[in-house]
Design a protein around this motif. Structure first.
Motif, PDB file in Angstrom:
ATOM      1  N   TYR A  73       0.810  -1.226   0.000  1.00 35.44           N
ATOM      2  CA  TYR A  73       0.000   0.000   0.000  1.00 35.44           C
ATOM      3  C   TYR A  73       0.845   1.280   0.000  1.00 35.44           C
ATOM      4  N   PRO A  74       1.825   1.388  -0.886  1.00 33.96           N
ATOM      5  CA  PRO A  74       2.641   2.612  -0.884  1.00 33.96           C
ATOM      6  C   PRO A  74       1.833   3.870  -1.198  1.00 33.96           C
ATOM      7  N   GLN A  75       0.720   3.715  -1.907  1.00 36.22           N
ATOM      8  CA  GLN A  75      -0.111   4.862  -2.279  1.00 36.22           C
ATOM      9  C   GLN A  75      -0.700   5.572  -1.068  1.00 36.22           C
ATOM     10  N   VAL A  76      -0.742   4.907   0.074  1.00 30.33           N
ATOM     11  CA  VAL A  76      -1.249   5.522   1.302  1.00 30.33           C
ATOM     12  C   VAL A  76      -0.421   6.757   1.653  1.00 30.33           C
ATOM     13  N   PHE A  77       0.847   6.747   1.278  1.00 30.50           N
ATOM     14  CA  PHE A  77       1.764   7.824   1.667  1.00 30.50           C
ATOM     15  C   PHE A  77       1.919   8.900   0.595  1.00 30.50           C
ATOM     16  N   ASP A  78       1.232   8.754  -0.524  1.00 29.89           N
ATOM     17  CA  ASP A  78       1.288   9.775  -1.582  1.00 29.89           C
ATOM     18  C   ASP A  78       0.772  11.111  -1.049  1.00 29.89           C
ATOM     19  N   GLY A  79       1.541  12.161  -1.266  1.00 31.15           N
ATOM     20  CA  GLY A  79       1.111  13.507  -0.894  1.00 31.15           C
ATOM     21  C   GLY A  79       1.278  13.863   0.573  1.00 31.15           C
ATOM     22  N   ILE A  80       1.723  12.932   1.384  1.00 26.53           N
ATOM     23  CA  ILE A  80       1.913  13.223   2.809  1.00 26.53           C
ATOM     24  C   ILE A  80       3.242  13.935   2.992  1.00 26.53           C
ATOM     25  N   LYS A  81       3.202  15.068   3.688  1.00 27.58           N
ATOM     26  CA  LYS A  81       4.418  15.853   3.921  1.00 27.58           C
ATOM     27  C   LYS A  81       4.994  15.650   5.318  1.00 27.58           C
ATOM     28  N   ALA A  95      11.884   4.632  11.067  1.00 29.83           N
ATOM     29  CA  ALA A  95      13.156   4.341  10.406  1.00 29.83           C
ATOM     30  C   ALA A  95      12.903   3.626   9.082  1.00 29.83           C
ATOM     31  N   MET A  96      11.955   2.685   9.078  1.00 27.58           N
ATOM     32  CA  MET A  96      11.626   1.950   7.854  1.00 27.58           C
ATOM     33  C   MET A  96      10.840   2.821   6.875  1.00 27.58           C
ATOM     34  N   LEU A  97       9.849   3.557   7.385  1.00 27.06           N
ATOM     35  CA  LEU A  97       9.057   4.415   6.503  1.00 27.06           C
ATOM     36  C   LEU A  97       9.905   5.534   5.909  1.00 27.06           C
ATOM     37  N   GLY A  98      10.829   6.066   6.715  1.00 24.91           N
ATOM     38  CA  GLY A  98      11.703   7.135   6.234  1.00 24.91           C
ATOM     39  C   GLY A  98      12.567   6.709   5.057  1.00 24.91           C
ATOM     40  N   LYS A  99      13.021   5.470   5.066  1.00 29.71           N
ATOM     41  CA  LYS A  99      13.815   4.963   3.935  1.00 29.71           C
ATOM     42  C   LYS A  99      12.947   4.802   2.694  1.00 29.71           C
ATOM     43  N   ALA A 100      11.718   4.357   2.881  1.00 29.84           N
ATOM     44  CA  ALA A 100      10.833   4.129   1.743  1.00 29.84           C
ATOM     45  C   ALA A 100      10.248   5.421   1.185  1.00 29.84           C
ATOM     46  N   PHE A 101      10.010   6.399   2.067  1.00 28.76           N
ATOM     47  CA  PHE A 101       9.353   7.652   1.670  1.00 28.76           C
ATOM     48  C   PHE A 101      10.148   8.841   2.223  1.00 28.76           C
ATOM     49  N   PRO A 102      11.333   9.106   1.659  1.00 34.35           N
ATOM     50  CA  PRO A 102      12.235  10.110   2.229  1.00 34.35           C
ATOM     51  C   PRO A 102      11.725  11.547   2.187  1.00 34.35           C
ATOM     52  N   TRP A 103      10.703  11.840   1.417  1.00 37.43           N
ATOM     53  CA  TRP A 103      10.158  13.201   1.334  1.00 37.43           C
ATOM     54  C   TRP A 103       9.297  13.565   2.546  1.00 37.43           C
ATOM     55  N   ILE A 104       8.936  12.583   3.358  1.00 37.51           N
ATOM     56  CA  ILE A 104       8.056  12.836   4.498  1.00 37.51           C
ATOM     57  C   ILE A 104       8.878  13.261   5.713  1.00 37.51           C
ATOM     58  N   HIS A 105       8.448  14.350   6.363  1.00 32.93           N
ATOM     59  CA  HIS A 105       9.053  14.781   7.629  1.00 32.93           C
ATOM     60  C   HIS A 105       8.466  13.886   8.719  1.00 32.93           C
ATOM     61  N   ASP A 106       9.306  13.044   9.312  1.00 29.99           N
ATOM     62  CA  ASP A 106       8.855  12.064  10.300  1.00 29.99           C
ATOM     63  C   ASP A 106       9.061  12.573  11.722  1.00 29.99           C
ATOM     64  N   ILE A 107       8.036  12.393  12.557  1.00 35.63           N
ATOM     65  CA  ILE A 107       8.110  12.783  13.968  1.00 35.63           C
ATOM     66  C   ILE A 107       7.808  11.554  14.824  1.00 35.63           C
ATOM     67  N   HIS A 108       8.796  11.175  15.597  1.00 35.56           N
ATOM     68  CA  HIS A 108       8.668  10.058  16.536  1.00 35.56           C
ATOM     69  C   HIS A 108       8.193  10.651  17.863  1.00 35.56           C
ATOM     70  N   PHE A 109       6.943  10.329  18.236  1.00 32.77           N
ATOM     71  CA  PHE A 109       6.341  10.915  19.435  1.00 32.77           C
ATOM     72  C   PHE A 109       6.031   9.823  20.451  1.00 32.77           C
ATOM     73  N   ASP A 160      -9.979  18.659   7.041  1.00 34.13           N
ATOM     74  CA  ASP A 160     -10.214  18.783   5.606  1.00 34.13           C
ATOM     75  C   ASP A 160      -9.161  18.112   4.737  1.00 34.13           C
ATOM     76  N   LYS A 161      -7.930  17.917   5.243  1.00 31.58           N
ATOM     77  CA  LYS A 161      -6.886  17.333   4.397  1.00 31.58           C
ATOM     78  C   LYS A 161      -5.955  16.382   5.135  1.00 31.58           C
ATOM     79  N   GLY A 162      -6.182  16.158   6.413  1.00 33.90           N
ATOM     80  CA  GLY A 162      -5.319  15.263   7.166  1.00 33.90           C
ATOM     81  C   GLY A 162      -5.770  13.817   7.085  1.00 33.90           C
ATOM     82  N   GLU A 163      -4.889  12.915   7.499  1.00 36.75           N
ATOM     83  CA  GLU A 163      -5.193  11.492   7.452  1.00 36.75           C
ATOM     84  C   GLU A 163      -4.641  10.801   8.686  1.00 36.75           C
ATOM     85  N   ALA A 164      -5.313   9.760   9.131  1.00 35.15           N
ATOM     86  CA  ALA A 164      -4.799   8.851  10.149  1.00 35.15           C
ATOM     87  C   ALA A 164      -4.571   7.522   9.456  1.00 35.15           C
ATOM     88  N   ILE A 165      -3.370   6.994   9.555  1.00 34.74           N
ATOM     89  CA  ILE A 165      -3.029   5.713   8.945  1.00 34.74           C
ATOM     90  C   ILE A 165      -3.062   4.680  10.060  1.00 34.74           C
TER      91      ILE A 165
END
Length: 194
Positions: A73-81, A95-109, A160-165
């Motif tokens: 399901y890589p399309q789930v991450f399309d357009g996510i910043k 760590a795994m998602l960051g390698k697959a989708f490097p354009w996404i700013h990842d926050i570990h909370f 209006d434009k956010g998503e929960a995965i």
């Protein structure tokens, strides 16, 4: 999955199951709290070895689930910043998602004591806090479970434009249904609930 099995079969995790009914009836506390003197997260904070054990056990599940998500399901991450992993444990998911989708700013909370010892990963920002009180603003959030956390995510993710995965293990996958799942608005029902 060995660490997950070792955690669940450790004395700290097994003791609450002994005399379960009498523990619940006697104190009104959770069986874990009755057996160990603190709730599971307070216990982990005071016992770094157990906390690390929990982190590694959670990473076992992530090492199985996340590659499947990336592949299927890589399309789930399309357009996510930006993406927050709520309760990110040791940061394995990002760590795994960051390698697959490097354009996404990842926050570990996660709780402050958890992110304080988390590995530093390029492209991942570690933020400590209590997700039951406040969560970072983000374009999307990923979590492995918990309805209560979803309520806090709803406060943080723009309606209006956010998503929960949502990631949850399933026994059988109906690929036609899974493909349609992304198109269904599950943010809230008519009554405002998830």
């Amino acid at each position: 999955m060995a660490t997950l099995i070792l955690l669940e079969s450790s004395p700290v995790m097994l003791t609450p199951w002994h005399s379960l009914s009498s523990r619940v009836l006697d104190s009104g506390n959770s069986p874990f709290e009755t057996a160990n003197g603190k709730d599971v997260w307070s216990y982990a904070e005071k016992n770094p070895g157990h906390s690390k054990f929990i982190d590694e056990a959670m990473a076992c599940e992530a090492r199985v689930a996340v590659p499947a998500i990336i592949e299927e399901y890589p399309q789930v991450f399309d357009g996510i910043k930006s993406l927050v992993d709520f309760g990110g444990s040791n940061g394995t998911v990002l760590a795994m998602l960051g390698k697959a989708f490097p354009w996404i700013h990842d926050i570990h909370f996660d709780l402050p004591y958890v992110v304080a010892v988390a590995a530093k990963v390029d492209g991942v920002e570690n933020i400590g806090g209590d997700m039951f009180e406040c969560v970072p603003k983000t374009g999307a959030g990923v979590l492995m479970e918990c309805k209560k956390i979803l309520k806090k995510c709803r406060e943080a993710i723009p309606e209006d434009k956010g998503e929960a995965i949502i990631v949850q293990a399933v026994v059988e996958v109906d690929k036609n249904r899974a493909a349609r799942f992304r198109e269904v608005d599950i943010r809230h029902g008519d009554d405002g609930t998830y």
